[in-house]
Motif scaffolding. Structure first.
Motif, short mmCIF file in Angstrom:
data_model
loop_
_atom_site.label_atom_id
_atom_site.label_comp_id
_atom_site.label_asym_id
_atom_site.label_seq_id
_atom_site.Cartn_x
_atom_site.Cartn_y
_atom_site.Cartn_z
N HIS A 164 1.67 3.85 17.76
CA HIS A 164 0.54 3.84 16.84
C HIS A 164 0.79 2.84 15.72
O HIS A 164 1.95 2.60 15.33
CB HIS A 164 0.34 5.24 16.22
CG HIS A 164 -0.18 6.25 17.20
ND1 HIS A 164 -0.19 7.60 16.94
CD2 HIS A 164 -0.72 6.09 18.44
CE1 HIS A 164 -0.70 8.24 17.97
NE2 HIS A 164 -1.02 7.35 18.89
N TYR A 165 -0.31 2.27 15.19
CA TYR A 165 -0.22 1.22 14.18
C TYR A 165 -1.31 1.42 13.13
O TYR A 165 -2.30 2.12 13.35
CB TYR A 165 -0.42 -0.16 14.83
CG TYR A 165 0.63 -0.54 15.85
CD1 TYR A 165 1.66 -1.40 15.51
CD2 TYR A 165 0.59 -0.04 17.15
CE1 TYR A 165 2.62 -1.76 16.45
CE2 TYR A 165 1.54 -0.38 18.08
CZ TYR A 165 2.56 -1.25 17.72
OH TYR A 165 3.52 -1.59 18.65
N THR A 166 -1.11 0.78 12.00
CA THR A 166 -2.19 0.58 11.05
C THR A 166 -2.48 -0.92 11.02
O THR A 166 -1.59 -1.74 11.26
CB THR A 166 -1.80 1.05 9.63
OG1 THR A 166 -0.64 0.31 9.18
CG2 THR A 166 -1.49 2.53 9.62
N GLY A 167 -3.72 -1.26 10.71
CA GLY A 167 -4.04 -2.68 10.65
C GLY A 167 -5.51 -2.94 10.87
O GLY A 167 -6.35 -2.05 10.73
N GLU A 168 -5.82 -4.18 11.26
CA GLU A 168 -7.20 -4.60 11.46
C GLU A 168 -7.60 -4.41 12.92
O GLU A 168 -6.96 -4.95 13.82
CB GLU A 168 -7.35 -6.08 11.08
CG GLU A 168 -7.06 -6.38 9.62
CD GLU A 168 -7.23 -7.86 9.31
OE1 GLU A 168 -7.95 -8.55 10.06
OE2 GLU A 168 -6.64 -8.32 8.32
N LYS A 171 -9.00 2.64 18.38
CA LYS A 171 -8.69 3.51 17.25
C LYS A 171 -8.71 4.97 17.69
O LYS A 171 -9.45 5.37 18.59
CB LYS A 171 -9.71 3.29 16.12
CG LYS A 171 -9.44 2.05 15.29
CD LYS A 171 -10.40 1.98 14.11
CE LYS A 171 -10.06 0.78 13.22
NZ LYS A 171 -11.00 0.66 12.07
N ASP A 205 -8.03 9.14 11.92
CA ASP A 205 -7.42 8.62 10.67
C ASP A 205 -7.27 7.11 10.67
O ASP A 205 -6.35 6.57 10.04
CB ASP A 205 -6.05 9.28 10.42
CG ASP A 205 -6.13 10.79 10.32
OD1 ASP A 205 -7.15 11.28 9.79
OD2 ASP A 205 -5.20 11.47 10.77
N GLN A 206 -8.12 6.42 11.40
CA GLN A 206 -8.13 4.95 11.44
C GLN A 206 -6.84 4.34 12.01
O GLN A 206 -6.57 3.15 11.85
CB GLN A 206 -8.38 4.37 10.03
CG GLN A 206 -9.77 4.61 9.49
CD GLN A 206 -10.83 3.85 10.30
OE1 GLN A 206 -10.76 2.64 10.46
NE2 GLN A 206 -11.81 4.58 10.83
N LYS A 207 -6.05 5.15 12.69
CA LYS A 207 -4.86 4.63 13.35
C LYS A 207 -5.28 3.87 14.61
O LYS A 207 -6.33 4.13 15.20
CB LYS A 207 -3.91 5.76 13.74
CG LYS A 207 -3.33 6.53 12.56
CD LYS A 207 -2.54 7.73 13.06
CE LYS A 207 -2.07 8.60 11.91
NZ LYS A 207 -1.44 9.85 12.38
N SER A 224 -0.91 -5.89 12.64
CA SER A 224 -0.71 -4.44 12.64
C SER A 224 0.71 -4.08 12.22
O SER A 224 1.65 -4.84 12.47
CB SER A 224 -0.97 -3.88 14.06
OG SER A 224 -2.26 -4.21 14.52
N GLU A 225 0.84 -2.91 11.59
CA GLU A 225 2.15 -2.39 11.18
C GLU A 225 2.44 -1.12 11.97
O GLU A 225 1.62 -0.20 12.01
CB GLU A 225 2.15 -2.08 9.68
CG GLU A 225 2.05 -3.30 8.79
CD GLU A 225 3.30 -4.18 8.87
OE1 GLU A 225 4.40 -3.62 9.11
OE2 GLU A 225 3.16 -5.41 8.74
N LEU A 232 3.67 2.52 13.13
CA LEU A 232 3.86 3.81 12.49
C LEU A 232 5.00 4.60 13.14
O LEU A 232 5.44 5.61 12.59
CB LEU A 232 2.57 4.63 12.58
CG LEU A 232 1.38 4.07 11.79
CD1 LEU A 232 0.10 4.83 12.12
CD2 LEU A 232 1.66 4.12 10.30
#
Length: 377
Positions: free
Chosen positions: A176-180, A200, A203-205, A244-245, A247
């Motif tokens: 899983h990542y956060t990002g655009e 997605k 939680d927008q992950k 992306s970062e 998680l």
């Protein structure tokens, strides 16, 4: 003395939990044995077709309470940079297995079901009943056993299933990542030796999961090196990862994925979900198929226990017929598409054809998806 139950389910993934919930709320006594505690992550695309929503709502397990992402569009890209996009005929939603499996487990427990965290070591069928042994040296007897333990297990060796004897070249990686990432989109990106899905979840992950050929993967020293040297050849994948970062501390993986034919019934055990058949991830429909197979199994077992199906042989035959009717062509299409996409030249030809004839992609998607699972009381 062994613990007695009507139905024992081996494996508490999506298929096992759905079948357990259906059977328990219909008056059966169900024990589910799952080796891991909840919640836990699984290698999975985490996209579910809306075809199963009516059924989940009928089970009082509406996933909307988990705030999933709503997905309506699909995009496919190639190494050369070609892009084709379409609206999904039925649409779907994105939710993590971490949340969904825990949610279904709690629903099952609330209806009186039992979940035991253990590992089944053997199953024997004698005198129209099953005797089940676990690694913790517990024993159970059941009128029926359902196999829902996932893609592969030591039980497959005990059952002498043919697919488990064959080497498989596929490895899957997920994190899983956060990002655009665009809302409402599930993207499938082709690369040499595999393909990567992204969409997605809650939680927008962003869930990113890819299937790779192990022969190409093992030439690189680690996952990061493989991604940079192979996946990044697709500029869309390169952009996705660079924006992306992660998680997870490290991605989770599973190897020896086999997409060949499997038995849906063996030694009188009814197999559901990935235990019965594994559809290629590029079809994006494995989760919906798992839920659908659980429903087929549960409904036939209820008819069998009510005496509306005369004997076990007739029940197993009806299960196989129903399984093939709903899934055989979808599995074939998945294997055919995978064979095409493993060859870069054929992939470019196919994408070129779909660009000129845009109706082809929705048609292909329909061939790997089912109809809405409406439920009547």
């Amino acid at each position: 003395m062994p613990v007695q139950t009507d139905i024992l389910i081996i494996g508490g993934g999506l298929a096992g939990l759905t079948a357990a919930l259906h059977l328990q709320q219909s008056g059966m006594e169900v024990i589910l044995i799952e080796k891991d505690t909840y919640p836990h992550h699984k290698v999975c695309g985490e996209y579910i077709s809306n075809e199963v929503l009516p059924y989940l709502k009928w089970l009082d397990a509406d996933p909307s309470v988990l705030h999933p992402s709503i997905i309506s569009n699909m995009q496919f890209t190639t190494i050369s940079g070609k892009v084709i996009s379409t609206r999904l005929p039925m649409g779907g939603f994105g939710v993590s297995r971490y949340q969904l499996d825990q949610f279904l487990c709690q629903k099952f427990l609330a209806k009186g079901g039992r979940v035991i965290h253990d590992t089944v070591s053997s199953v024997a069928f004698e005198k129209d009943n099953f005797l089940i042994f676990t690694q913790s040296e517990h024993q159970y007897t059941a009128r029926q056993v359902i196999g829902a333990y996932g893609k592969r297990s030591a039980i497959d060796l005990k059952l002498k299933r043919k697919f488990i004897q064959k080497h498989s070249p596929f490895l899957a990686v997920k994190a899983h990542y956060t990002g655009e990432f665009e809302d409402g989109l599930v993207a499938l990106h082709n690369f040499r030796g595999g393909y990567c899905g992204a969409s997605k979840i809650e939680d927008q992950k962003i869930n990113i999961c890819y299937l790779a050929n192990y022969e190409t993967f093992k030439t690189h020293k680690n996952i990061a090196a493989y991604q940079e040297n192979v996946l990044y050849q697709n500029k869309h994948l390169k952009s996705l990862f660079e924006k992306s970062e992660p998680l997870f501390d490290t991605p989770i993986t599973i190897s020896q994925l086999s997409f060949g034919a499997r038995e849906a019934v063996i030694d009188h055990i009814l197999m559901i979900g990935d235990t019965a058949a594994l559809i290629h991830p590029l079809c994006g429909n494995g989760m919906a198929m798992a839920i659908h197979s659980a429903r087929i199994c549960a409904e036939l077992l209820l008819l069998f226990f009510k005496g509306e199906i005369p004997d076990r042989t007739a029940m197993e035959k009806r299960y196989l017929i129903s399984w093939n009717h709903h899934f055989k062509s979808r599995l074939w299409m998945g294997r055919a598409l995978s064979a095409l996409f493993e060859k870069e030249y054929l992939t470019e030809k196919l994408l070129g054809g779909m660009v000129r004839l845009p109706f082809l992609l929705p048609l292909i998607i329909k061939k790997t998806h089912g109809h809405s699972l409406t439920v009547t009381e």
